[in-house]
Design an enzyme around this catalytic site. Structure first.
Site, PDB file in Angstrom:
ATOM      1  CG  ASP A   9      41.890  44.410 -29.294  1.00 59.47           C
ATOM      2  OD1 ASP A   9      42.590  43.782 -28.634  1.00 59.47           O
ATOM      3  OD2 ASP A   9      40.556  44.290 -28.838  1.00 59.47           O
ATOM      4  CE  LYS A  31      41.379  42.789 -23.758  1.00 62.09           C
ATOM      5  NZ  LYS A  31      42.026  41.746 -24.503  1.00 62.09           N
ATOM      6  CG  ASP A  59      43.926  39.342 -22.660  1.00 63.56           C
ATOM      7  OD1 ASP A  59      44.357  38.213 -22.299  1.00 63.56           O
ATOM      8  OD2 ASP A  59      43.170  39.386 -23.849  1.00 63.56           O
ATOM      9  CE  LYS A  61      43.105  35.026 -24.239  1.00 63.39           C
ATOM     10  NZ  LYS A  61      42.760  36.625 -24.520  1.00 63.39           N
ATOM     11  CG  ASP A  64      55.855  27.114 -22.527  1.00 62.66           C
ATOM     12  OD1 ASP A  64      56.245  25.750 -22.316  1.00 62.66           O
ATOM     13  OD2 ASP A  64      56.243  27.679 -23.421  1.00 62.66           O
ATOM     14  N   PRO A  66      55.580  24.674 -16.326  1.00 61.07           N
ATOM     15  CG  PRO A  66      54.752  23.307 -14.609  1.00 61.07           C
ATOM     16  CD  PRO A  66      55.168  23.220 -16.060  1.00 61.07           C
ATOM     17  CB  THR A 119      33.863  32.886 -26.051  1.00 60.61           C
ATOM     18  OG1 THR A 119      34.780  34.106 -26.382  1.00 60.61           O
ATOM     19  CG2 THR A 119      33.442  33.100 -24.704  1.00 60.61           C
ATOM     20  CD  GLN A 189      32.624  40.069 -28.112  1.00 59.04           C
ATOM     21  OE1 GLN A 189      32.374  38.998 -27.887  1.00 59.04           O
ATOM     22  NE2 GLN A 189      34.013  40.804 -27.585  1.00 59.04           N
ATOM     23  NE  ARG A 210      35.362  45.249 -31.865  1.00 56.85           N
ATOM     24  CZ  ARG A 210      34.846  43.793 -32.257  1.00 56.85           C
ATOM     25  NH1 ARG A 210      34.879  43.554 -33.501  1.00 56.85           N
ATOM     26  NH2 ARG A 210      34.606  43.119 -31.303  1.00 56.85           N
TER      27      ARG A 210
HETATM   28  O1  C5P Z   1      35.933  45.427 -29.062  1.00 51.53           O
HETATM   29  P1  C5P Z   1      35.400  44.620 -27.811  1.00 51.53           P
HETATM   30  O2  C5P Z   1      34.534  45.222 -26.886  1.00 51.53           O
HETATM   31  O3  C5P Z   1      34.561  43.569 -28.668  1.00 51.53           O
HETATM   32  O4  C5P Z   1      36.770  43.911 -27.498  1.00 51.53           O
HETATM   33  C1  C5P Z   1      36.713  42.758 -26.420  1.00 51.53           C
HETATM   34  C2  C5P Z   1      37.994  42.451 -26.128  1.00 51.53           C
HETATM   35  O5  C5P Z   1      38.150  41.342 -25.189  1.00 51.53           O
HETATM   36  C3  C5P Z   1      38.994  42.055 -27.226  1.00 51.53           C
HETATM   37  O6  C5P Z   1      40.367  42.337 -26.854  1.00 51.53           O
HETATM   38  C4  C5P Z   1      38.921  40.399 -27.160  1.00 51.53           C
HETATM   39  O7  C5P Z   1      39.927  39.953 -27.701  1.00 51.53           O
HETATM   40  C5  C5P Z   1      38.925  40.091 -25.593  1.00 51.53           C
HETATM   41  N1  C5P Z   1      37.925  38.896 -25.381  1.00 51.53           N
HETATM   42  C6  C5P Z   1      36.715  38.667 -26.012  1.00 51.53           C
HETATM   43  N2  C5P Z   1      35.980  37.623 -25.619  1.00 51.53           N
HETATM   44  C7  C5P Z   1      36.731  36.754 -24.809  1.00 51.53           C
HETATM   45  C8  C5P Z   1      37.844  37.019 -24.324  1.00 51.53           C
HETATM   46  C9  C5P Z   1      38.516  38.308 -24.597  1.00 51.53           C
HETATM   47  O8  C5P Z   1      36.101  39.412 -26.611  1.00 51.53           O
HETATM   48  N3  C5P Z   1      36.150  35.464 -24.406  1.00 51.53           N
END
Ligand code: C5P
Length: 232
Positions: A9, A31, A59, A61, A64, A66, A119, A189, A210
């Site tokens: 990220d 990713k 990623d 996402k 729009d 089709p 989420t 998280q 992270r």
């Molecule tokens: O640093 P961390 O392990 O929390 O990163 C998780 C990655 O997954 C980030 O790129 C975050 O944007 C992505 N992500 C998430 N939860 C989701 C969808 C994507 O944490 N529901």
């Protein structure tokens, strides 16, 4: 195959390239999200992929009409990503058009992975946009629709893995963020599983950011996670 895709990220290609080179061999893929793609574009993606000699999960996402999403998928194909995300709430015609466009890449085509309910949205947020059923029901309904429309898998939270595995079968690729190594810092998280727990619940791909990228020694952090899950 190593199930760890490390989330880079960052908007900075030099940082991403360095991280890719140092993690090569300890992770299964990288990713890259919109933060990176908007700043560094396809050329940046190519550089990072080459530095790590690793598969790329884009990623981005997509969401729009089709025709536009199909065009975006076709534009992405030369980058040969292994995974690309697309919003399932874009509807059946959009997902079918994306799946058809991806098939043009033949055997090397990327897997299209559906994003169901972000989420960051709770049931009150869903209600505000007209979704009245609980988020877990909405997640299962959208993932099932995605499968029926030819998508290859879905992103889901650790706590949704078992329900989606049951609803979508063994061949549907479940991509799971919210992973924290045993005893690690949870950060922002809220719903987490350890890598081992997520795999045991039925996850195919573990998105870990992270805990690896912010570690003082990212390669050692990735190696420790590999040890924990028994991956090579
Ligand atoms: O640093 P961390 O392990 O929390 O990163 C998780 C990655 O997954 C980030 O790129 C975050 O944007 C992505 N992500 C998430 N939860 C989701 C969808 C994507 O944490 N529901």
């Amino acid at each position: 195959m190593n199930p760890i895709f490390c989330a880079f990220d960052t908007p900075d290609r030099t940082a991403a390239r360095g991280l890719a080179a140092s993690l090569s061999g300890d992770i299964g893929g990288i990713k890259l999200g919109l933060e990176f793609f908007m700043a560094e574009g396809p050329a940046g993606v190519r550089e990072v992929a080459a530095a790590g000699e690793l598969p790329i999960f884009l990623d981005v996402k997509l969401h729009d009409i089709p025709n536009t999403v199909a065009g975006a998928v076709k534009s992405i194909l030369p980058l040969m990503p292994s995974l690309v995300t697309i919003h399932t709430s874009g509807g059946p015609a959009m997902m079918e058009a994306a799946a058809k466009a991806a098939q043009e890449a033949g055997g090397d085509r990327p897997k299209l992975i559906g994003v169901t309910v972000l989420t960051s949205l709770d049931d009150a947020d869903l209600k505000a946009v007209g979704v009245t059923r609980p988020s877990t029901e909405q997640v299962v309904a959208l993932a099932t629709l995605a499968k029926d429309c030819g998508l290859d898998g879905a992103v889901c939270s650790p706590l949704e893995v078992a329900a989606l595995r049951a609803a979508c079968g063994p061949d549907f690729t479940l991509v799971v963020p919210g992973i924290r190594p045993a005893g690690g810092d949870v950060g922002d998280q809220k719903r987490v599983l350890t890598p081992r727990e997520a795999l045991d619940a039925g996850a195919d791909i573990l998105v870990i950011g992270r805990p690896i990228t912010q570690a003082s020694d990212p390669a050692a952090a990735a190696a420790a996670i590999n040890q924990e899950i028994g991956a090579r």
